[in-house]
Design a protein around this motif. Sequence first.
Motif, PDB file in Angstrom:
ATOM      1  N   VAL A 195      13.540  12.176   4.732  1.00  0.00           N
ATOM      2  CA  VAL A 195      13.322  11.034   5.619  1.00  0.00           C
ATOM      3  C   VAL A 195      13.004   9.831   4.742  1.00  0.00           C
ATOM      4  N   VAL A 196      13.925   8.887   4.698  1.00  0.00           N
ATOM      5  CA  VAL A 196      13.745   7.690   3.888  1.00  0.00           C
ATOM      6  C   VAL A 196      13.023   6.640   4.739  1.00  0.00           C
ATOM      7  N   VAL A 197      11.765   6.441   4.446  1.00  0.00           N
ATOM      8  CA  VAL A 197      10.967   5.442   5.159  1.00  0.00           C
ATOM      9  C   VAL A 197      11.245   4.092   4.512  1.00  0.00           C
ATOM     10  N   VAL A 198      11.929   3.221   5.260  1.00  0.00           N
ATOM     11  CA  VAL A 198      12.364   1.933   4.714  1.00  0.00           C
ATOM     12  C   VAL A 198      11.451   0.820   5.206  1.00  0.00           C
ATOM     13  N   GLU A 199      10.904   0.069   4.265  1.00  0.00           N
ATOM     14  CA  GLU A 199      10.001  -1.035   4.597  1.00  0.00           C
ATOM     15  C   GLU A 199      10.370  -2.234   3.711  1.00  0.00           C
ATOM     16  N   PRO A 200      10.559  -3.400   4.314  1.00  0.00           N
ATOM     17  CA  PRO A 200      10.938  -4.567   3.514  1.00  0.00           C
ATOM     18  C   PRO A 200       9.762  -5.168   2.744  1.00  0.00           C
ATOM     19  N   MET A 201      10.039  -5.687   1.548  1.00  0.00           N
ATOM     20  CA  MET A 201       9.017  -6.384   0.778  1.00  0.00           C
ATOM     21  C   MET A 201       8.869  -7.837   1.229  1.00  0.00           C
ATOM     22  N   ASP A 202       9.848  -8.319   1.954  1.00  0.00           N
ATOM     23  CA  ASP A 202       9.791  -9.685   2.464  1.00  0.00           C
ATOM     24  C   ASP A 202      10.134  -9.675   3.942  1.00  0.00           C
ATOM     25  N   PRO A 203       9.202  -9.988   4.859  1.00  0.00           N
ATOM     26  CA  PRO A 203       7.829 -10.386   4.533  1.00  0.00           C
ATOM     27  C   PRO A 203       7.027  -9.216   3.954  1.00  0.00           C
ATOM     28  N   ARG A 204       5.787  -9.468   3.606  1.00  0.00           N
ATOM     29  CA  ARG A 204       4.963  -8.472   2.934  1.00  0.00           C
ATOM     30  C   ARG A 204       4.958  -7.155   3.694  1.00  0.00           C
ATOM     31  N   PRO A 205       5.123  -6.026   2.999  1.00  0.00           N
ATOM     32  CA  PRO A 205       5.198  -4.731   3.695  1.00  0.00           C
ATOM     33  C   PRO A 205       3.930  -4.405   4.463  1.00  0.00           C
ATOM     34  N   SER A 206       4.108  -3.730   5.592  1.00  0.00           N
ATOM     35  CA  SER A 206       2.984  -3.296   6.420  1.00  0.00           C
ATOM     36  C   SER A 206       2.599  -1.870   6.022  1.00  0.00           C
ATOM     37  N   VAL A 207       1.477  -1.715   5.338  1.00  0.00           N
ATOM     38  CA  VAL A 207       1.063  -0.384   4.911  1.00  0.00           C
ATOM     39  C   VAL A 207       0.711   0.482   6.116  1.00  0.00           C
ATOM     40  N   ARG A 208       0.215  -0.131   7.181  1.00  0.00           N
ATOM     41  CA  ARG A 208      -0.125   0.646   8.382  1.00  0.00           C
ATOM     42  C   ARG A 208       1.138   1.235   9.005  1.00  0.00           C
ATOM     43  N   ARG A 209       2.220   0.462   9.037  1.00  0.00           N
ATOM     44  CA  ARG A 209       3.478   0.984   9.581  1.00  0.00           C
ATOM     45  C   ARG A 209       4.026   2.087   8.684  1.00  0.00           C
ATOM     46  N   VAL A 210       3.916   1.913   7.379  1.00  0.00           N
ATOM     47  CA  VAL A 210       4.371   2.951   6.445  1.00  0.00           C
ATOM     48  C   VAL A 210       3.589   4.240   6.675  1.00  0.00           C
ATOM     49  N   GLU A 211       2.283   4.133   6.897  1.00  0.00           N
ATOM     50  CA  GLU A 211       1.466   5.322   7.183  1.00  0.00           C
ATOM     51  C   GLU A 211       1.983   6.046   8.414  1.00  0.00           C
ATOM     52  N   ARG A 212       2.277   5.306   9.466  1.00  0.00           N
ATOM     53  CA  ARG A 212       2.754   5.912  10.711  1.00  0.00           C
ATOM     54  C   ARG A 212       4.092   6.618  10.498  1.00  0.00           C
ATOM     55  N   MET A 213       5.027   5.937   9.843  1.00  0.00           N
ATOM     56  CA  MET A 213       6.353   6.513   9.654  1.00  0.00           C
ATOM     57  C   MET A 213       6.310   7.712   8.712  1.00  0.00           C
ATOM     58  N   THR A 214       5.452   7.652   7.702  1.00  0.00           N
ATOM     59  CA  THR A 214       5.318   8.789   6.792  1.00  0.00           C
ATOM     60  C   THR A 214       4.698   9.987   7.505  1.00  0.00           C
ATOM     61  N   THR A 215       3.747   9.730   8.390  1.00  0.00           N
ATOM     62  CA  THR A 215       3.166  10.808   9.196  1.00  0.00           C
ATOM     63  C   THR A 215       4.241  11.476  10.036  1.00  0.00           C
TER      64      THR A 215
END
Length: 344
Positions: free
Chosen positions: A102-122
């Motif tokens: 599962v490739v969790v894709v998060e853009p660096m621009d605008p600044r990445p949301s670590v909370r969203r990354v946590e949810r998707m990684t979970t």
Amino acid sequence: MTDDMLETLGWDARRASEAAAHPAAGPGVSPGRVVRVERDLVRVATQDGMLTVPSVGLAVGDWVLTDGQSWASALDRRTELRRKDSGPTSDEQLLATNVDVVVVVEPMDPRPSVRRVERMTTLAWASGAVPLVVLTKADLALGREVADVASVVPGAEVLAVSAATGAGLDALRAHLPAGRTFVLLGPSGAGKSTLVNALAGHEVLATGDVRGDGRGKHTTTHRELVQVPGLGCLVDTPGIRGVGLVADEGGLEQAFADVVELAAACRFADCEHRTEPGCAVLEAVAQGALPQARLASYRHLLREIAHQSARKASQDRSALRSRGRQSNRTMREAMTAKGRGPAV
């Protein structure tokens, strides 16, 4: 579609053994993989070509046995990527099956949301697949994004890539070899389609412009399994604006392995990490070893999963009672029709 092509789609010796031992196996029956879902029909790729069959119970990524006219049976799913469906119910939406990465894709621009990354990684850990966090638009990065994201995804690798410059693409390709299945999970506008096209070297998926508010337009409207030249198979899904978690604490424990490891040293086994004495988690927060925001996120997701689990159990009990009432009603009607008893 040749045997080699089936292997490109992920067919392997273990699948072949499962198929040979399956009750539906026999003359005229061959394996196929669901590559597209369209309402009540699905497209299945077989060694003899494409087949359209009813979609009842099938999802993108499923392996089936088919006689060329309909599917006889589905093989066991190794992984299932699910999320809570939007709406007030506890229903879950099956996004894809038999996914390896599962490739969790998060853009660096605008600044990445670590909370969203946590949810998707979970969500990724809960599926049974391996999560891989990919930060896109690295050419627009400020410098600390990778370290910030890596700090909240223990056990998962984080890669920074740029489709514009090609940076990081070779490292990403190494994680997605032929024969493996991967899915991109992330918000619209993260550059998922652009990333796949850069990996393939030509346009595989349609791309859309990013709106003025930084959000992307939906360029994918259905789930489909796509062969990416030189790589494995991609399950392309519509962009996800909200990620509702399924009732699975196992995924949360893996996504927050750092918190779980600290909790093992708490004085009380049922410690809620709030005000309890001897709480190793709170001590780590006090010493700066664990960010307060990280603990707050863990608590929030734990409550969400518990709530989803309770609602699902309640909904299942309600459905069971409804089926019981319907069964009793049917039985009474049948007895009345035979003259064995009065209608109630």
